[in-house]
Scaffold this motif. Structure first.
Motif, mmCIF file in Angstrom:
data_model
loop_
_atom_site.group_PDB
_atom_site.id
_atom_site.type_symbol
_atom_site.label_atom_id
_atom_site.label_comp_id
_atom_site.label_asym_id
_atom_site.label_seq_id
_atom_site.Cartn_x
_atom_site.Cartn_y
_atom_site.Cartn_z
ATOM 1 N N ILE A 71 0.847 -1.201 0.000
ATOM 2 C CA ILE A 71 0.000 0.000 0.000
ATOM 3 C C ILE A 71 0.877 1.244 0.000
ATOM 4 C CG2 ILE A 71 -1.567 1.418 1.397
ATOM 5 C CD1 ILE A 71 -2.919 -1.176 2.286
ATOM 6 N N PHE A 72 1.849 1.279 0.920
ATOM 7 C CA PHE A 72 2.651 2.504 1.037
ATOM 8 C C PHE A 72 3.591 2.700 -0.150
ATOM 9 C CE2 PHE A 72 1.370 2.292 5.541
ATOM 10 C CZ PHE A 72 0.789 3.539 5.600
ATOM 11 N N THR A 107 1.023 4.103 -2.674
ATOM 12 C CA THR A 107 0.445 5.413 -2.356
ATOM 13 C C THR A 107 1.496 6.515 -2.416
ATOM 14 O OG1 THR A 107 0.694 5.054 0.011
ATOM 15 C CG2 THR A 107 -1.462 4.547 -0.949
ATOM 16 N N THR A 108 2.755 6.183 -2.184
ATOM 17 C CA THR A 108 3.765 7.240 -2.299
ATOM 18 C C THR A 108 4.163 7.475 -3.749
ATOM 19 O OG1 THR A 108 5.450 5.607 -1.768
ATOM 20 C CG2 THR A 108 4.785 7.071 -0.006
ATOM 21 N N LYS A 109 4.018 6.470 -4.605
ATOM 22 C CA LYS A 109 4.483 6.649 -5.990
ATOM 23 C C LYS A 109 3.392 7.095 -6.956
ATOM 24 C CE LYS A 109 8.545 3.876 -5.454
ATOM 25 N NZ LYS A 109 8.989 2.492 -5.324
ATOM 26 N N LEU A 110 2.140 6.939 -6.583
ATOM 27 C CA LEU A 110 1.073 7.406 -7.467
ATOM 28 C C LEU A 110 1.011 8.927 -7.378
ATOM 29 C CD1 LEU A 110 -1.603 4.689 -6.672
ATOM 30 C CD2 LEU A 110 -0.288 4.954 -8.796
ATOM 31 N N ARG A 111 1.050 9.580 -8.535
ATOM 32 C CA ARG A 111 1.098 11.045 -8.557
ATOM 33 C C ARG A 111 -0.322 11.593 -8.606
ATOM 34 N NH1 ARG A 111 4.999 13.872 -7.122
ATOM 35 N NH2 ARG A 111 4.945 15.323 -8.857
ATOM 36 N N ALA A 112 -0.946 11.655 -7.439
ATOM 37 C CA ALA A 112 -2.318 12.152 -7.358
ATOM 38 C C ALA A 112 -2.566 12.717 -5.967
ATOM 39 C CB ALA A 112 -3.311 11.034 -7.662
ATOM 40 N N GLY A 113 -3.529 13.620 -5.876
ATOM 41 C CA GLY A 113 -3.753 14.350 -4.634
ATOM 42 C C GLY A 113 -4.506 13.597 -3.554
ATOM 43 N N VAL A 114 -5.328 12.639 -3.971
ATOM 44 C CA VAL A 114 -6.072 11.854 -2.985
ATOM 45 C C VAL A 114 -5.905 10.386 -3.333
ATOM 46 C CG1 VAL A 114 -8.308 11.424 -1.907
ATOM 47 C CG2 VAL A 114 -7.792 13.694 -2.803
ATOM 48 N N ILE A 115 -5.451 9.591 -2.367
ATOM 49 C CA ILE A 115 -5.286 8.162 -2.619
ATOM 50 C C ILE A 115 -6.119 7.391 -1.608
ATOM 51 C CG2 ILE A 115 -3.644 6.295 -2.981
ATOM 52 C CD1 ILE A 115 -2.547 8.496 -4.537
ATOM 53 N N TRP A 116 -6.980 6.547 -2.131
ATOM 54 C CA TRP A 116 -7.767 5.681 -1.258
ATOM 55 C C TRP A 116 -7.169 4.281 -1.286
ATOM 56 C CZ3 TRP A 116 -10.816 9.067 -4.495
ATOM 57 C CH2 TRP A 116 -11.506 10.059 -3.781
ATOM 58 N N ALA A 117 -6.816 3.772 -0.121
ATOM 59 C CA ALA A 117 -6.312 2.405 -0.042
ATOM 60 C C ALA A 117 -7.378 1.547 0.610
ATOM 61 C CB ALA A 117 -5.022 2.368 0.773
ATOM 62 N N ASN A 118 -7.763 0.480 -0.070
ATOM 63 C CA ASN A 118 -8.821 -0.427 0.393
ATOM 64 C C ASN A 118 -10.123 0.300 0.718
ATOM 65 O OD1 ASN A 118 -7.295 -2.760 0.055
ATOM 66 N ND2 ASN A 118 -6.315 -2.489 2.044
ATOM 67 N N THR A 119 -10.350 1.396 0.033
ATOM 68 C CA THR A 119 -11.618 2.117 0.107
ATOM 69 C C THR A 119 -11.640 3.025 -1.123
ATOM 70 O OG1 THR A 119 -13.043 3.505 1.478
ATOM 71 C CG2 THR A 119 -10.699 4.005 1.517
ATOM 72 N N THR A 144 -3.311 13.365 0.096
ATOM 73 C CA THR A 144 -4.105 12.833 1.204
ATOM 74 C C THR A 144 -4.347 11.349 0.980
ATOM 75 O OG1 THR A 144 -5.180 14.957 1.537
ATOM 76 C CG2 THR A 144 -6.311 13.022 2.416
ATOM 77 N N TRP A 150 -6.128 7.734 2.446
ATOM 78 C CA TRP A 150 -7.164 7.154 3.316
ATOM 79 C C TRP A 150 -6.944 5.654 3.462
ATOM 80 C CZ3 TRP A 150 -12.216 9.478 4.546
ATOM 81 C CH2 TRP A 150 -12.398 10.779 4.034
#
Lengths: 493, 296
Positions: A442-443, A446-458, B281, B283
Motif C-alpha cells: 500500500i505505502f 500510495t507514495t508513488k502514485l502522482r495524485a492528490g487523494v489516494i484511497w487504499a482499500n476504500t 491525502t 485514506w
C-alpha cells in the motif's frame, strides 16, 4: 431465492425477487415557480431580464425557471460583496464571523430532508446519496470551517494570514450543494465575501441555500448567489474587482480560466478533471474490492471528478474480478432517483448523456469489448446503463479522457512497476485507489502514485477535515481541512 | 624571466550533470559597469532547454525518492563546497560590479541560506503535514510531495544570492529544476554549477543555462513536461505571458517579484518550499470489529 454457484458465491435471482418501490415524498420540498438572483441579501430580478428553465433529468419535466445573470448583474453583486467586505465582514470579530457560519450549518441540518429532495429532483442523483452523503457533508463542511475563523494564526506558523477580499466561485453540477459548501465555508471563515455561480442545470439547491443565508441574518452582500451559464461564469472570472477565483469543473474550462486571469492579480485555485486508476492486486480482499470498484465508478452515475474510471487488475485474478464485477453490475438498480432503492439515477443532462454515448461509441470503434447491465431503462429522462470495457489499450481515448459517466475501462498488469507506470501515464492526477492486503505494498503504491487523494482499500470517501485536490492537470490548491484555508488567504509572497 | 600567462575559464552550461556548450554554438559577452567583457558566455537555445527538462524529468523520480535526511546532507555538502570556494565567488562578484565588502556579504549569506534550507529538508514535512480526524472509520493523513520539474528564471539583479535562494528550496523539497541565470551577471551561476557538481547532487537535479530571458521565457512557461515556473521580476507583460502559457498544462506559476534576496527576514522561509509542494491525502479503513476501547 438464492443458489450457490461452483465458486461459492451467492447469486440472487432478481427476476423473481424485486424491490417494491420506495419513493421519497416530493412534498417536503418547496420549489418556487421562478427564482431571482440573490444579491446583497435580497432576491432581485436580473438586469438581463432573462430566465431559463431547469428540469428534472429523470422525467424531463420543468421544475422552475431561474434567472440568467449577465455582466451587469455580476457587477452589481461584486459591488455588494466589496461593500460588505470593506465595511462589515473584514471588520467583524472572527469569533462572530464563526457564529454566522455555525448558524448556516445548523440550518442546513434542520432542512436536510428538503435539500436532499431538491438535490435529487434537480440533479438526478439517487435520493440515498443526496440524503446520506451530499447534504450531511455540506452541513458538516460549514460546521468544520466555522471553527477555523478565529484560529487562523495557528494554521500558518509565522504568517499572520490576511483575507483576500471578494471571491468569485464557480461550481459544477455533480455535487451542487456540497460544492457550494466547499467554496463558501472556507471563504467566509477566512474573512472573504463571495459571489457564487452554481451550474446551470443544478441551481435550485444553491438558491435554497441563499434562502437559508437570508434567514441566518448574515450581513447583506457577504454571500451573493447568481445563476446562469458559461457567460455568467466568464463575467465573474473577468470582473476586475474580484481578488480570487475558485473553480471546480472540467480541465478545459480550467485552462481557459487560467489564461483569462493571466496578468491580473487574482489568486486562482482550480479543481479540475481526473482519470483515476483503481488498482487491484491479487492478494486484495476481492469481494470488498469489487464493491469498491463499483462505488468508485458508478457512484453518482460516474459524475465524479475523482471517479475510479481506469481499473487495473493483476492478471492472476483478472477472470475472477471480471466475473464478479459483471455479476454485481447486473444487480445495480438503475431508475427513479427518488426511489430509496435506486443505485444509479439519472444522467444530469441530455448533453452529458450524449457525451457519454459518444465515448461508448469511441470505445467500440477502438476495438474494446463492451459489457453493460441488461436492466431496463425508464422511457423518459436521461439514463445510462452501468458499462465496462475490456481489451482496452493504454492509448485508447476511453482510457485517456475523462468521460464523467458510468463507464469503466479495465486493463491488466503483472508487476508493481508496470502498474505504477501505467497509472501515472496520464496528464491528470486527482485521485487513485489501491486494493491489497499488504501494508508495505500500500505505502509503496500510495507514495508513488502522482495524485492528490489516494484511497487504499476504500474509495470515494470525503470529509471536511480531509484536503482534496489535484496534481498536474487536475488543478492546484486544496479544498477541505487546514490546507483548504490557504486558498483564501494571503500566505507568503 | 617570462611572466606566467593566466588560464582563463570557459563558462559553459550545466545539463544532466555534464558541462556542454550550447548546442546552438552561440555566445554573448556581457560587460560590467567598467565596460570590461566578463566572458564569452553560452547563449542557450530552446533545444538546450528541452534537453535540460529531459534531464530534470529523468532525475525527478530518484531525487524525490531520496530520504529527506539524505537530501539534507547533500544540501549541507553544497554549502561546504561553496564555503571552500568563497574567494572565487567573491572575485566573480567584484568583477560583476560588487564592492569587496558587499561581495563577501553576499557569498556568506548564500552559504547560510543553503544551510538554512538543508535544515528544512527533513522538517518542513512535519510542519505542513496533518492527520485528519475524519468522521468515518478511516485513518487519513496529508503530506507534502514535490510538484515535479520546476523551470526558474533566476533573479536578474543578482549573480549568486538570488540564484541560490530560488534553487535551494526547490531541491530541498525534492523537485528538480532548470534555471536560467542572470543575463547580465552569469558568472557565479556557472561556477555554482561546478559546486553542485561536486556535492553529490545527482546529475539532472539542477540544470543551469545562461542566456537571454527575453528569448527563453516563453519556452520555460509553455513546456508540457514542466510542472511549475518561478519568475522573480516586476515585469507585468512577462508575468502575463507566463500565466497564459502555463495554462497549457495547468502549470503552477509562482512570482517572487517583491523579494529582496539580501533581506534575511523576508527572503527565506519554509513557504518558499511549500510553494512547489502538492498535498497528498491518503485514506485507509480502520476495522470496527469487537467493542474493546483504549480505556486504560
Amino acid at each position: 431465492m438464492a443458489k450457490a454457484t461452483k465458486n461459492n458465491t451467492l447469486k440472487l435471482k432478481f427476476d423473481s425477487l424485486k424491490y417494491a418501490p420506495a419513493p421519497e415524498s416530493k412534498s417536503s420540498a418547496t420549489i418556487n415557480a421562478q427564482y431571482d438572483l440573490f444579491i446583497n441579501g435580497k432576491f432581485e430580478r436580473p438586469l438581463s431580464k432573462k430566465y431559463f428553465d431547469t428540469i428534472n433529468p429523470a422525467t424531463e419535466e420543468k421544475l422552475s425557471s431561474v434567472a440568467d445573470a449577465n455582466a451587469a448583474d455580476i457587477d452589481k453583486a461584486v459591488k455588494a460583496a466589496r461593500n460588505a467586505y470593506s465595511n462589515v465582514w473584514s471588520k467583524m470579530a472572527a469569533k462572530e464571523r464563526a457564529k454566522y457560519i455555525y448558524r448556516i450549518a445548523r440550518m442546513i441540518q434542520e432542512r436536510a430532508r428538503e435539500f436532499a429532495v431538491i438535490e435529487t429532483l434537480d440533479g438526478g442523483k439517487p435520493i440515498r446519496e443526496s440524503r446520506d452523503i451530499d447534504i450531511p457533508l455540506a452541513a458538516n463542511h460549514f460546521f468544520y470551517y466555522a471553527g477555523w475563523a478565529d484560529k487562523l494564526d495557528y494554521a500558518f506558523p509565522n504568517q499572520h494570514p490576511k483575507s483576500l477580499g471578494v471571491a468569485g466561485q464557480i461550481i459544477p453540477w455533480n455535487f451542487p450543494l456540497l460544492m457550494a459548501a466547499w467554496k463558501i465555508a472556507p471563504a467566509l471563515a477566512t474573512g472573504n465575501t463571495v459571489v457564487l455561480k452554481p451550474a446551470e442545470t443544478t441551481s435550485l439547491s444553491a438558491l435554497k441555500l441563499a434562502e437559508i443565508i437570508q434567514e441566518s441574518d448574515l450581513p447583506p452582500g457577504v454571500v451573493n448567489i447568481l445563476t446562469g451559464a458559461g457567460a455568467t461564469g466568464a463575467a465573474i472570472v473577468n470582473h476586475p474587482d474580484i481578488n480570487k477565483i475558485a473553480f471546480t469543473g472540467s480541465t478545459d474550462v480550467g485552462k481557459i480560466i487560467q489564461r483569462a486571469t493571466a496578468g491580473t492579480n487574482k489568486k486562482v485555485t482550480l479543481e479540475l478533471g481526473g482519470k483515476a486508476a483503481n488498482i487491484i492486486f491479487e492478494d486484495a480482499p476481492i469481494d470488498q474490492a469489487v464493491e469498491g470498484i463499483i462505488n468508485g465508478i458508478y457512484f453518482n452515475q460516474g459524475h465524479v471528478c475523482c471517479a475510479g474510471s481506469r481499473l487495473f487488475v493483476q492478471e492472476s485474478v483478472y477472470k475472477e474480478v471480471l466475473r464478479k464485477l459483471k455479476d454485481r453490475i447486473a444487480t445495480l438498480i438503475v431508475g427513479d432517483p427518488m426511489d430509496k432503492n435506486t443505485d444509479i439515477g439519472a444522467i444530469n443532462s441530455k448533453q452529458q448523456l450524449e457525451t457519454i454515448h459518444k465515448y461508448i461509441n469511441i470505445g467500440k470503434k477502438e476495438g474494446a469489448e463492451m459489457f453493460e447491465s441488461s436492466c431496463a431503462l425508464p422511457r423518459k429522462g436521461f439514463f445510462c446503463r452501468p458499462t465496462l470495457f475490456t481489451n482496452v489499450a493504454q492509448s485508447s481515448r476511453i482510457a485517456q479522457e475523462e468521460i464523467f459517466g458510468p463507464v469503466l475501462t479495465i486493463q491488466t498488469f503483472r508487476t508493481d512497476d508496470e502498474v505504477i507506470e501505467k497509472a501515472n501515464n496520464t496528464p491528470f492526477g486527482l485521485s487513485a485507489g489501491v486494493w491489497t492486503d499488504k501494508g508495505s505494498k500500500i505505502f509503496n503504491l500510495t507514495t508513488k502514485l502522482r495524485a492528490g487523494v489516494i484511497w487504499a482499500n476504500t474509495y470515494n470517501k470525503f470529509d471536511p477535515t480531509s484536503p482534496f485536490g489535484g496534481y498536474k492537470e487536475s488543478g492546484f490548491g486544496r479544498e477541505g481541512g487546514l490546507h483548504g484555508l490557504g486558498a483564501y488567504l494571503n500566505v507568503h509572497s | 624571466m617570462s611572466t606566467r600567462v593566466e588560464v582563463l575559464k570557459t563558462y559553459k552550461i550545466y545539463i544532466g550533470g555534464q558541462f556542454p556548450r550550447t548546442e546552438s554554438g552561440r555566445y554573448y559577452s556581457p560587460k560590467n559597469k567598467r565596460g570590461e567583457s566578463l566572458a564569452n558566455v553560452c547563449l542557450s537555445s530552446r533545444k538546450d532547454f528541452r534537453d535540460a527538462v529531459g534531464a530534470a524529468r529523468n532525475a525527478f523520480g530518484g531525487w524525490s525518492g531520496r530520504a529527506a535526511f539524505n537530501r539534507a546532507q547533500i544540501l549541507y555538502r553544497i554549502a561546504e563546497m561553496l564555503e571552500g570556494r568563497k574567494a572565487q565567488f567573491i572575485d566573480e562578484l567584484v568583477k560583476q560590479n560588487a564592492s569587496a565588502k558587499d561581495a563577501e556579504r553576499e557569498v556568506n549569506l548564500s552559504i547560510d541560506r543553503i544551510i538554512y534550507y538543508a535544515g528544512w529538508c527533513d522538517k518542513f514535512q512535519q510542519v505542513f503535514s496533518s492527520v485528519n480526524p475524519v468522521a468515518s472509520s478511516h485513518f487519513n493523513f496529508s503530506v507534502p510531495e514535490p510538484t515535479g520539474v520546476v523551470s526558474i528564471i533566476a533573479p536578474q539583479n543578482s549573480s549568486l544570492i538570488g540564484l541560490v535562494s530560488v534553487i535551494a528550496p526547490i531541491i530541498a523539497g525534492g523537485n528538480t529544476c532548470v534555471v536560467l541565470a542572470s543575463e547580465d551577471q552569469p558568472l557565479c551561476a556557472v561556477t555554482f554549477a561546478e559546486v553542485i557538481n561536486s556535492s553529490d547532487v545527482p546529475g539532472g537535479v539542477v540544470n543551469i543555462l545562461t542566456g537571454k530571458p527575453s528569448e527563453l521565457i516563453k519556452y520555460f512557461a509553455e513546456h508540457m513536461d514542466v510542472n511549475a515556473i518561478i519568475y522573480c521580476e516586476k515585469d507585468d507583460a512577462n508575468k502575463k505571458l507566463i500565466q497564459e502559457k502555463s495554462a497549457l498544462n495547468v502549470k503552477r506559476a509562482i512570482f517572487y517579484d517583491g523579494v529582496n534576496w539580501l533581506d534575511e527576514e523576508k527572503s527565506q522561509s519554509p513557504y518558499f518550499i511549500t510553494d512547489t509542494q502538492e498535498i497528498k491525502t491518503t485514506w485507509h479503513p480502520i476495522e470496527t470489529v469487537g467493542s474493546a476501547k483504549a480505556g486504560y
